[in-house]
Design an enzyme around this catalytic site. Structure first.
Site, mmCIF file in Angstrom:
data_model
loop_
_atom_site.group_PDB
_atom_site.id
_atom_site.type_symbol
_atom_site.label_atom_id
_atom_site.label_comp_id
_atom_site.label_asym_id
_atom_site.label_seq_id
_atom_site.Cartn_x
_atom_site.Cartn_y
_atom_site.Cartn_z
ATOM 1 N N GLU A 167 -7.557 10.049 -19.901
ATOM 2 C CA GLU A 167 -6.865 9.670 -18.669
ATOM 3 C C GLU A 167 -6.256 8.291 -18.791
ATOM 4 O O GLU A 167 -6.802 7.415 -19.456
ATOM 5 C CB GLU A 167 -7.885 9.583 -17.530
ATOM 6 C CG GLU A 167 -8.216 10.904 -16.932
ATOM 7 C CD GLU A 167 -9.162 10.737 -15.754
ATOM 8 O OE1 GLU A 167 -9.794 11.723 -15.400
ATOM 9 O OE2 GLU A 167 -9.267 9.623 -15.207
ATOM 10 N N CYS B 115 -4.178 1.340 -16.434
ATOM 11 C CA CYS B 115 -5.555 1.359 -16.916
ATOM 12 C C CYS B 115 -5.597 2.239 -18.172
ATOM 13 O O CYS B 115 -5.238 3.411 -18.131
ATOM 14 C CB CYS B 115 -6.431 1.923 -15.793
ATOM 15 S SG CYS B 115 -8.143 2.023 -16.233
ATOM 16 N N CYS C 130 -17.486 8.363 -23.996
ATOM 17 C CA CYS C 130 -18.141 7.065 -24.211
ATOM 18 C C CYS C 130 -19.590 7.309 -24.605
ATOM 19 O O CYS C 130 -20.235 8.234 -24.100
ATOM 20 C CB CYS C 130 -18.088 6.221 -22.935
ATOM 21 S SG CYS C 130 -18.752 4.544 -23.175
ATOM 22 N N CYS D 35 -24.017 4.972 -19.386
ATOM 23 C CA CYS D 35 -24.334 4.384 -18.069
ATOM 24 C C CYS D 35 -24.492 5.523 -17.053
ATOM 25 O O CYS D 35 -23.656 6.423 -16.992
ATOM 26 C CB CYS D 35 -23.226 3.436 -17.622
ATOM 27 S SG CYS D 35 -22.883 2.159 -18.846
ATOM 28 N N CYS E 253 -21.692 6.625 -14.370
ATOM 29 C CA CYS E 253 -20.330 6.776 -14.871
ATOM 30 C C CYS E 253 -20.070 8.200 -15.342
ATOM 31 O O CYS E 253 -20.797 8.719 -16.192
ATOM 32 C CB CYS E 253 -20.103 5.783 -16.014
ATOM 33 S SG CYS E 253 -18.506 5.979 -16.823
ATOM 34 N N CYS F 97 -13.596 7.515 -12.571
ATOM 35 C CA CYS F 97 -12.826 7.580 -13.803
ATOM 36 C C CYS F 97 -13.348 8.763 -14.628
ATOM 37 O O CYS F 97 -14.542 8.965 -14.742
ATOM 38 C CB CYS F 97 -13.007 6.276 -14.566
ATOM 39 S SG CYS F 97 -12.505 6.361 -16.260
HETATM 40 N N1 SAH Z 1 -16.617 0.665 -20.662
HETATM 41 C C1 SAH Z 1 -16.086 -0.470 -20.037
HETATM 42 C C2 SAH Z 1 -14.748 -0.215 -19.373
HETATM 43 C C3 SAH Z 1 -14.579 1.100 -18.679
HETATM 44 S S1 SAH Z 1 -15.517 1.327 -17.216
HETATM 45 C C4 SAH Z 1 -17.084 -1.057 -19.045
HETATM 46 O O1 SAH Z 1 -18.074 -0.409 -18.766
HETATM 47 O O2 SAH Z 1 -16.856 -2.184 -18.610
HETATM 48 C C5 SAH Z 1 -14.627 0.279 -16.068
HETATM 49 C C6 SAH Z 1 -15.436 -0.156 -14.875
HETATM 50 O O3 SAH Z 1 -15.719 0.965 -14.028
HETATM 51 C C7 SAH Z 1 -16.769 -0.765 -15.252
HETATM 52 O O4 SAH Z 1 -16.957 -1.992 -14.570
HETATM 53 C C8 SAH Z 1 -17.782 0.248 -14.752
HETATM 54 O O5 SAH Z 1 -18.991 -0.381 -14.394
HETATM 55 C C9 SAH Z 1 -17.030 0.859 -13.564
HETATM 56 N N2 SAH Z 1 -17.491 2.189 -13.165
HETATM 57 C C10 SAH Z 1 -17.872 3.219 -13.962
HETATM 58 N N3 SAH Z 1 -18.220 4.283 -13.221
HETATM 59 C C11 SAH Z 1 -18.033 3.942 -11.924
HETATM 60 C C12 SAH Z 1 -18.220 4.613 -10.681
HETATM 61 N N4 SAH Z 1 -18.644 5.870 -10.633
HETATM 62 N N5 SAH Z 1 -17.926 3.938 -9.551
HETATM 63 C C13 SAH Z 1 -17.465 2.661 -9.588
HETATM 64 N N6 SAH Z 1 -17.256 1.985 -10.718
HETATM 65 C C14 SAH Z 1 -17.560 2.603 -11.889
HETATM 66 FE FE1 SF4 Z 2 -18.930 3.729 -21.016
HETATM 67 FE FE2 SF4 Z 2 -18.739 4.315 -18.454
HETATM 68 FE FE3 SF4 Z 2 -20.649 2.629 -19.291
HETATM 69 FE FE4 SF4 Z 2 -18.079 1.836 -19.311
HETATM 70 S S1 SF4 Z 2 -19.290 2.338 -17.511
HETATM 71 S S2 SF4 Z 2 -19.612 1.597 -20.957
HETATM 72 S S3 SF4 Z 2 -17.053 3.802 -19.797
HETATM 73 S S4 SF4 Z 2 -20.477 4.804 -19.828
#
Ligand code: SAH
Ligand code: SF4
Length: 350
Positions: free
Chosen positions: A92, A105, A112, A116, A119, A334
């Site tokens: 995306e 973006c 990934c 997390c 996510c 995302c």
């Molecule tokens: N992997 C990198 C960049 C991609 S994620 C990182 O983790 O920083 C980009 C941002 O989206 C990160 O700050 C992450 O904490 C946030 N994010 C991921 N899933 C989310 C969700 N379901 N709701 C809100 N923010 C989210």
């Molecule tokens: Fe990966 Fe999602 Fe964690 Fe960012 S927030 S490091 S994209 S698992």
């Protein structure tokens, strides 16, 4: 024979290509300008190339722009695109309008590996890294589909950029090269979940971009639960790294991201601890109320909770922005467009 992808080469690599084709270095500038300034993807359309170079390029090289296989537009103009790479994998990219400017973006990986728990991208694990050329091709697609100049790039799409360090560095250098795409380094932001050694590499390499760190919790117990990377690089180590980064980069301001999860990290104690962690740190805080997705174990906090949390941070002088996910009517999390499209395809195949 695999062809060289031209719109993924640095200026120096294009220079080398000209050398190999036996033509003068000056033509590298013409190549860079045609590809990266005009987003041209047709070798035949590059004007004024010596015929030897044109023959060489047609023979050995190609340009790449991914197919857009799905797209969604929100009421606020935010556009989500699903882009298909040559091996059929999809990522995306999101085009966000803010104050008349377009921010894109960028995804850095297919999936990934960081795991997390809040996510959606994490749920399918990592398929593979994206190459610099594929990241560049996201920008090409963004420019062409929006018909406008993209002003800011944020590496906040699918993937952990610092798990794909070399290709991400190459991409950032191509994007900020003043002879080519010429994004100002202040308009390119790399977001990481906190890969400490790679942040030190960014310092050493003087990577021309801003740093954003997804902090997301104020205690190691909570952070380790929602972000497995914290077991390796706990909060104190990460915050020291951020401070070292700021000092080494001449007081360069960083962005601290904080996903707000109801009842998990949104208490008044959390706000107080966050103030302590960020005390004296030159940063902007982005609060990201959780974007829910199917089967997620978390909830988005009430607006009132977000508002009190924000106020507590602001009260002691922090610069804090609640980043309402743009295009909420289409987006949620995302990775969602990819997941939805895959589900639709499964349904129509059944
Ligand atoms: N992997 C990198 C960049 C991609 S994620 C990182 O983790 O920083 C980009 C941002 O989206 C990160 O700050 C992450 O904490 C946030 N994010 C991921 N899933 C989310 C969700 N379901 N709701 C809100 N923010 C989210
Ligand atoms: Fe990966 Fe999602 Fe964690 Fe960012 S927030 S490091 S994209 S698992």
């Amino acid at each position: 024979m695999n062809k060289i992808i031209l719109n993924g080469l640095t200026y120096e690599q294009l220079l080398e290509l000209c050398r190999q084709a036996g033509v003068k270095a000056v033509h590298a500038e013409r190549l860079v300008a045609s590809i990266y300034r005009r987003y041209n993807t047709d070798i035949a359309a590059i004007a004024d190339l010596p015929s030897a170079l044109r023959r060489y390029l047609t023979d050995k090289a190609c340009m790449f722009e991914p197919d857009c296989t799905a797209s969604q537009q929100a009421e606020d103009g935010t556009r989500k695109l699903l882009l298909k790479m040559t091996d059929g994998r999809e990522v995306e990219t999101v085009l966000i309008q803010a104050a008349g400017r377009l921010t894109q973006c960028i995804s850095t990986q297919v999936g990934c590996a960081a795991g997390c728990s809040f996510c959606l991208t994490a749920t399918a694990g990592l398929s593979r890294n994206l190459s610099a050329a594929e990241m560049v091709s996201e920008v090409f697609a963004g420019q062409r589909i929006s018909g406008r100049k993209v002003r800011n790039l944020v590496l906040m799409g699918m993937g952990e950029p610092l798990h794909n360090y070399d290709e991400v560095v190459r991409f950032v250098r191509i994007a900020t090269d003043p002879r080519g795409m010429a994004f100002s380094p202040n308009r390119v932001t790399l977001s990481t979940s906190g890969l400490v050694p790679a942040i030190y590499r960014m310092i050493e390499d003087e990577l021309p971009c801003n740093l954003a760190v997804s902090l997301n919790a104020t205690t190691d117990a909570v952070r380790s639960r929602i972000m497995p990377i914290n077991r390796k690089y706990p909060i104190a180590v990460l915050m020291q790294t951020v401070r070292d980064y700021i000092t080494a980069r001449g007081n360069k301001r960083v962005l601290i991201e904080y996903v707000m999860l109801a009842g998990v990290n949104d208490s008044l104690d959390d706000a107080a601890r966050l103030c302590e962690l960020l005390d004296g740190l030159d940063c902007t805080i982005n609060l990201l109320p959780f974007n829910p997705f199917d089967a997620a174990e978390f909830k988005r906090p009430d607006d009132a909770v977000v508002s009190v949390f924000r106020a507590m941070l602001a009260e002691v002088g922090n610069v804090v922005v609640v980043r309402e996910s743009k295009g909420r009517d289409i987006s949620a999390a995302c990775g969602q467009l990819k997941t939805e499209t895959a589900a639709r395809r499964r349904q129509s195949a059944a």
